[in-house]
Design a protein around this motif. Structure first.
Motif, mmCIF file in Angstrom:
data_model
loop_
_atom_site.group_PDB
_atom_site.id
_atom_site.type_symbol
_atom_site.label_atom_id
_atom_site.label_comp_id
_atom_site.label_asym_id
_atom_site.label_seq_id
_atom_site.Cartn_x
_atom_site.Cartn_y
_atom_site.Cartn_z
ATOM 1 N N ALA A 49 -126.823 -14.353 -26.953
ATOM 2 C CA ALA A 49 -126.905 -15.143 -25.725
ATOM 3 C C ALA A 49 -125.687 -14.981 -24.831
ATOM 4 O O ALA A 49 -125.802 -15.037 -23.603
ATOM 5 C CB ALA A 49 -127.094 -16.623 -26.076
ATOM 6 N N TYR A 50 -124.505 -14.786 -25.421
ATOM 7 C CA TYR A 50 -123.283 -14.862 -24.628
ATOM 8 C C TYR A 50 -122.409 -13.619 -24.624
ATOM 9 O O TYR A 50 -121.631 -13.421 -23.681
ATOM 10 C CB TYR A 50 -122.430 -16.039 -25.114
ATOM 11 C CG TYR A 50 -123.091 -17.375 -24.946
ATOM 12 C CD1 TYR A 50 -123.506 -17.828 -23.703
ATOM 13 C CD2 TYR A 50 -123.325 -18.194 -26.049
ATOM 14 C CE1 TYR A 50 -124.132 -19.062 -23.555
ATOM 15 C CE2 TYR A 50 -123.940 -19.429 -25.913
ATOM 16 C CZ TYR A 50 -124.340 -19.851 -24.663
ATOM 17 O OH TYR A 50 -124.959 -21.067 -24.522
ATOM 18 N N GLN A 53 -127.706 -22.240 -21.103
ATOM 19 C CA GLN A 53 -127.250 -21.320 -20.067
ATOM 20 C C GLN A 53 -126.623 -22.096 -18.914
ATOM 21 O O GLN A 53 -127.018 -23.222 -18.618
ATOM 22 C CB GLN A 53 -128.419 -20.477 -19.566
ATOM 23 C CG GLN A 53 -128.982 -19.539 -20.624
ATOM 24 C CD GLN A 53 -127.927 -18.600 -21.179
ATOM 25 O OE1 GLN A 53 -127.271 -17.876 -20.427
ATOM 26 N NE2 GLN A 53 -127.755 -18.618 -22.503
#
Length: 238
Positions: free
Chosen positions: A126-127, A72
């Motif tokens: 996650a993205y 992150q």
């Protein structure tokens, strides 16, 4: 860390020169990954490159590997683009299916299906967002659509990966998913096929002939085409 995976890393580094780049290299061999990392830094002087030596064929290592692949950004910052090149896999056991045992099939499918799809799904989770251009690229093959005798587990795995990534595209509307078939390249995998005694004589001869006559795709050129397509968005997701 070698072969097409290394060429993908270098092609991405070249394409992203002039932009901030944070790269994570995942693979089994730390030495090969470190060598690739050095080459990436030579191409992109400002790149931050992390090396994560993980055995993606082992289920117990997958959660940590996925976490390592999805760092992150620092507080107050955000990624504009997130790219995953999911190339890890193996030929698995070669030979006729009637001579394989349950462990041959289990090992091939764990590495080539479970591992690959778990990593892609975690990356998208996650993205993928309206603010981040998220692209998941997985290495496909003609073996996923055409059966080849004595390559059963490999063909099956490629077909399954294609379908699971098509499903991921439907489930992740803010990610673009590309299944890219690089073509027959003169890599260690092709050399293994050309010499494999358990491969059908016809296939073994075809692979050996392709290597001898130059009837193969240049891995660097195929990687550059893959990266260019991924960044351009000139494809239908899934």
């Amino acid at each position: 860390s070698r072969g097409f995976g290394r060429e993908l890393a270098l092609a991405a580094a070249r394409a992203l020169r002039g932009r901030e780049l944070h790269a994570v290299l995942l693979g089994r061999s730390r030495a090969d990954l470190s060598a690739t990392a050095d080459l990436v830094r030579d191409v992109h002087r400002d790149a931050s490159v992390a090396v994560e030596a993980r055995d993606l064929s082992r289920l117990e290592e997958l959660p940590a590997a996925a976490a390592a692949a999805c760092p992150q950004p620092d507080a107050g910052r955000a990624y504009r683009t997130a790219l995953l090149f999911n190339n890890a896999g193996s030929l698995g056991r070669l030979g006729e299916l009637q001579h394989m045992d349950v462990h041959d099939l289990h090992d091939a499918f764990t590495f080539n299906i479970t591992s690959a799809c778990f990593l892609s799904a975690r990356f998208a989770a996650a993205y993928a967002s309206p603010e981040c251009d998220t692209v998941v690229v997985q290495t496909s093959s003609i073996c996923g659509v055409r059966p080849f005798a004595t390559m059963g587990p490999y063909c099956t795995a490629k077909a399954a990966r294609d379908m699971l990534h098509s499903v991921l595209a439907l489930e992740s509307p803010h990610a673009r998913v590309l299944s890219y078939a690089p073509g027959p390249m003169d890599t260690s995998m092709l050399a293994e096929l050309a010499a494999a005694p358990s491969l059908s004589p016809e296939l073994r001869g075809a692979f050996a002939s392709a290597r001898a006559t130059g009837g193969v795709v240049d891995a660097g050129a195929s990687a550059a085409a893959c990266v260019g397509l991924a960044l351009s968005g000139g494809f239908s997701s899934g």
